[in-house]
Motif scaffolding. Structure first.
Motif, PDB file in Angstrom:
ATOM      1  N   CYS A   1       0.787  -1.242  -0.146  1.00 28.32           N
ATOM      2  CA  CYS A   1      -0.109   0.029  -0.037  1.00 28.32           C
ATOM      3  C   CYS A   1       0.809   1.452   0.114  1.00 28.32           C
TER       4      CYS A   1
ATOM      5  N   PHE B   1      -0.234   3.616  -3.054  1.00 32.87           N
ATOM      6  CA  PHE B   1      -0.882   4.684  -2.667  1.00 32.87           C
ATOM      7  C   PHE B   1      -1.176   5.769  -3.427  1.00 32.87           C
TER       8      PHE B   1
ATOM      9  N   LYS C   1      -5.876  11.057  -4.920  1.00 30.45           N
ATOM     10  CA  LYS C   1      -7.325  10.484  -5.062  1.00 30.45           C
ATOM     11  C   LYS C   1      -7.927  11.086  -3.901  1.00 30.45           C
TER      12      LYS C   1
ATOM     13  N   TYR D   1      -7.192   3.508   2.616  1.00 35.67           N
ATOM     14  CA  TYR D   1      -6.835   2.515   1.585  1.00 35.67           C
ATOM     15  C   TYR D   1      -6.164   1.335   2.255  1.00 35.67           C
TER      16      TYR D   1
ATOM     17  N   SER E   1      -7.537  -2.938   1.849  1.00 33.90           N
ATOM     18  CA  SER E   1      -6.471  -3.976   1.388  1.00 33.90           C
ATOM     19  C   SER E   1      -6.151  -5.104   2.323  1.00 33.90           C
TER      20      SER E   1
ATOM     21  N   LYS F   1      -9.583  -1.955  -5.161  1.00 40.32           N
ATOM     22  CA  LYS F   1      -8.729  -1.477  -4.182  1.00 40.32           C
ATOM     23  C   LYS F   1      -8.941   0.253  -4.491  1.00 40.32           C
ATOM     24  N   ASP F   2      -8.977   0.640  -5.630  1.00 38.49           N
ATOM     25  CA  ASP F   2      -8.897   2.282  -5.851  1.00 38.49           C
ATOM     26  C   ASP F   2     -10.343   2.871  -6.117  1.00 38.49           C
TER      27      ASP F   2
ATOM     28  N   SER G   1     -12.798   8.665  -5.554  1.00 38.13           N
ATOM     29  CA  SER G   1     -12.555   9.766  -4.676  1.00 38.13           C
ATOM     30  C   SER G   1     -13.466  11.037  -4.652  1.00 38.13           C
TER      31      SER G   1
END
Length: 249
Positions: A73, A77, A81, A88, A92, A201-202, A205
């Protein structure tokens, strides 16, 4: 002496590690990374892990994989975002714990599964807390959802928009994924967005949402803050008493 939960969250999310760049800053970045990793491990070990995982496996049994997730991460990262690093990271780690649980279930039930191919012996998993949490915690999470729903319904009808659903879904995303058998009739949730990013995972935002709806990010942040201020008096004691991973601050 271990820092408080609030101090660790602040130190992690605001670490200079995420803003330092350049070839001449590699030594400084490495030094910041060492301190940051120690803070993250303390946070996960002492404040977060016990609240989301009620499995028989202790933190120490999962520690090697958790450490690998932390390092991954930190490499991937993207601070641009617009969401905190800890959101985040938590998402994960949860994904790894769910995968591990599935693998253990598969090993245990292989013969049963092969004996009846039409029988679905595996639970529907959204989050490891869905597997491990007791009924009491599950009920309290439902209470939280009902409180959020009531506050959303109390908004002016003109404020109950796609935009508002998206920013609330983004803000409460990790919590929503942790709820067992989440109902599909809450009006404050954007279910399309939730399903789209539940295995990604993303997460979209607030900056992305602001651009989509032609709003300033400052306006988005203010709208979320005001809504959470209305929730805070009702949720603070409940969250603290049952150690539920929900940010109402």
């Amino acid at each position: 002496m271990t820092k408080s939960k609030e101090q660790l969250e602040n130190d992690i999310n605001n670490s200079k590690y995420f803003s330092v760049s350049g070839e001449n800053m590699e030594a400084a970045k490495q030094s910041l990374a060492t301190k940051l990793v120690l803070d993250i491990i303390d946070y996960v070990k002492y404040y977060w892990y016990a609240g989301v995982s009620r499995s028989k496996k202790s933190y120490y049994e999962n520690e090697p994989e958790i450490y690998m997730v932390i390092m991954d991460c930190l490499r991937t990262f993207n601070a641009n975002k617009g969401f905190p690093f800890m959101h985040y990271l938590k998402r994960s780690i949860k994904r790894v714990l769910v995968r591990n649980f599935k693998e253990r279930k598969e090993d245990k039930n292989t013969l049963l599964f092969l004996g009846n191919e039409d029988e679905n012996i595996f639970p529907s998993l959204r989050d490891e807390s869905e597997i491990y949490e007791d009924k009491e915690i599950s009920q309290r999470k439902q209470e939280i959802l009902e409180i959020i729903e009531l506050e959303y319904q109390n908004l002016n009808k003109n404020a109950q928009t796609k935009y508002r659903k998206m920013i609330l879904t983004e803000e409460f995303f990790d919590f929503l994924l942790s709820v067992e058998n989440l109902n599909t009739d809450y009006s404050f949730i954007d279910y399309d967005m939730l399903n789209k990013y539940s295995n990604n995972k993303d997460l979209i935002s607030k900056t992305d949402i602001a651009a989509m709806h032609n709003k300033l990010i400052q306006r988005v942040s203010a709208d979320v803050r005001i809504f959470k201020e209305r929730l805070r008096p009702q949720l603070r004691d409940l969250i603290k008493k049952y150690n539920i991973d929900f940010d109402c601050e």
